[in-house]
Enzyme design. Sequence first.
Site, PDB file in Angstrom:
ATOM      1  N   GLY A 104       6.310  11.258   3.104  1.00  0.00           N
ATOM      2  CA  GLY A 104       6.549  11.645   4.495  1.00  0.00           C
ATOM      3  C   GLY A 104       6.537  10.423   5.398  1.00  0.00           C
TER       4      GLY A 104
ATOM      5  N   GLY B 150      13.006  20.656   1.632  1.00  0.00           N
ATOM      6  CA  GLY B 150      13.099  19.204   1.818  1.00  0.00           C
ATOM      7  C   GLY B 150      12.064  18.423   1.031  1.00  0.00           C
TER       8      GLY B 150
ATOM      9  CB  VAL C 212       0.857   3.583  -5.276  1.00  0.00           C
ATOM     10  CG1 VAL C 212       0.184   4.582  -6.201  1.00  0.00           C
ATOM     11  CG2 VAL C 212       1.569   2.504  -6.070  1.00  0.00           C
TER      12      VAL C 212
ATOM     13  CE  LYS D  46       5.166   7.318  -5.897  1.00  0.00           C
ATOM     14  NZ  LYS D  46       5.397   8.721  -5.519  1.00  0.00           N
TER      15      LYS D  46
ATOM     16  CD  GLU E 253      -2.916   1.045   0.170  1.00  0.00           C
ATOM     17  OE1 GLU E 253      -3.790   0.181   0.171  1.00  0.00           O
ATOM     18  OE2 GLU E 253      -2.813   1.892  -0.739  1.00  0.00           O
TER      19      GLU E 253
HETATM   20  N1  HSE Z   1       9.456  11.801  -4.062  1.00  0.00           N
HETATM   21  C1  HSE Z   1       8.076  11.425  -4.026  1.00  0.00           C
HETATM   22  C2  HSE Z   1       7.205  12.655  -4.105  1.00  0.00           C
HETATM   23  C3  HSE Z   1       7.681  10.658  -2.808  1.00  0.00           C
HETATM   24  O1  HSE Z   1       7.703  13.773  -4.243  1.00  0.00           O
HETATM   25  O2  HSE Z   1       5.998  12.499  -4.059  1.00  0.00           O
HETATM   26  C4  HSE Z   1       8.146   9.246  -2.835  1.00  0.00           C
HETATM   27  O3  HSE Z   1       7.578   8.553  -3.910  1.00  0.00           O
END
Ligand code: HSE
Length: 431
Positions: free
Chosen positions: A305, A189, A134, A207, A131
């Site tokens: 996150g 970040g 994605v 994804k 889960e």
């Molecule tokens: N780097 C991705 C984003 C998160 O900016 O959504 C991890 O897949």
Amino acid sequence: MNSGVKTISIGMLGCGVVGSQVARLLQDDQQELSERSGAHLVLSKVGVRKAGARPGVDASLITTDLASIVNDPAINIVIEVMGGIEPARTLILEAIKNKKSVITANKALLATHGHELFNAADAAKVDLYYEAAVAGAIPIIRSMRESLAGDQITRVMGIVNGTTNYILTKMHEEGRAFADVLKEAQALGYAESDPTADIEGYDAAAKAALLASLAFHSTVTIDEVYTEGISNISSEDVAAAKSMNSVIKLLAIAELTVKDEISVRVHPVILPQSHPLATVRNAFNAVYVESESAGQLMFYGRGAGGAPTASAILGDLVAVTRHAAYATVGYGESDYADLDIAPIGAVKSQFFVRLHVADKSGVLAAIASTFSSENVSIQTVRQAGLGKDAELIVVTHAASEDALDACVESLRKLEIVRNVESVIRVEGAPA
Ligand code: HSE
């Protein structure tokens, strides 16, 4: 919880931003998670590549011997949050061979070697749940795999990369340039110091492959996803979209074509403000699913996150633990439909073409005739003065990529065309 329940031991591979949140929540919410799982949940080993303390994790659990986790007979479930292809692939295969269910957040691995891994899990009769791979916290995998198992999904469109959505939102709302917002996103970040995987669409492509495989019961790998990122999107494109009451979004799209093939692609699109996905701002993600019986559904939330991603992993953990405690398995992957991937050249969409042309008589006629010679029908044309030249924005009716490419090639050869500034697909507008 009665005293006769099993203890389920968990080994974790990786302990970075996501892993440390998984460890914290397993500790803080152990009682509740155990009640929900029907088994005592115990984190018994945490494998890391570089030795050293991890905040909030008991030092006695940490090991750099990753193989000792997947080979430990006392461990029932492995959580893989280390990322990358190897050694994650080999470790997961080993865990599965040793009859351990696996939970992974590793989209790149599944989008490349998913077929091998899911087959191995199927053969070993264990779960391989993902889960968190994605759209972070958004429960899209379980919704598509289980809640929509009785329906026919026809299309999935997702904003599945927070970094690019943040950049496009700032460009749209503050009129800023791509490079300027990218720098800010790195400082905050959101974007990595090497932002290539996000801004060139590769993260979204992994994804998209997973969503397409699930939606259409077929194996789709990342190298089958047509991928364009957002690094060529200019402030002028964003302003032009805005003037059309639209926004530019990077979408992962998986849809059934009229030939019952799968079109799977990641690219920027111009989307009307009225489309539900247009309202998704900043680093949020959303997945919009269209299916025959349910109609349209939208799933929205945090796509990245530590804690949001850990939420998805723990949801999988409760499900997988229940299966392990009752010696059963959940829904596996299904690829019975085995649909082909449509070549990108045959895929039809509407297009936005922004070009700079000489501002003199006969120019519009020459442009219109170029589109017509490739059988591409024009929906609207807008012209703005640029001193001696003019900017034309042409929006076409649905046309194939091949036809549009041929048009653009012919346009570039016209003496009156100074430059074809941009070509962007248009989605969600009345064709
Ligand atoms: N780097 C991705 C984003 C998160 O900016 O959504 C991890 O897949």
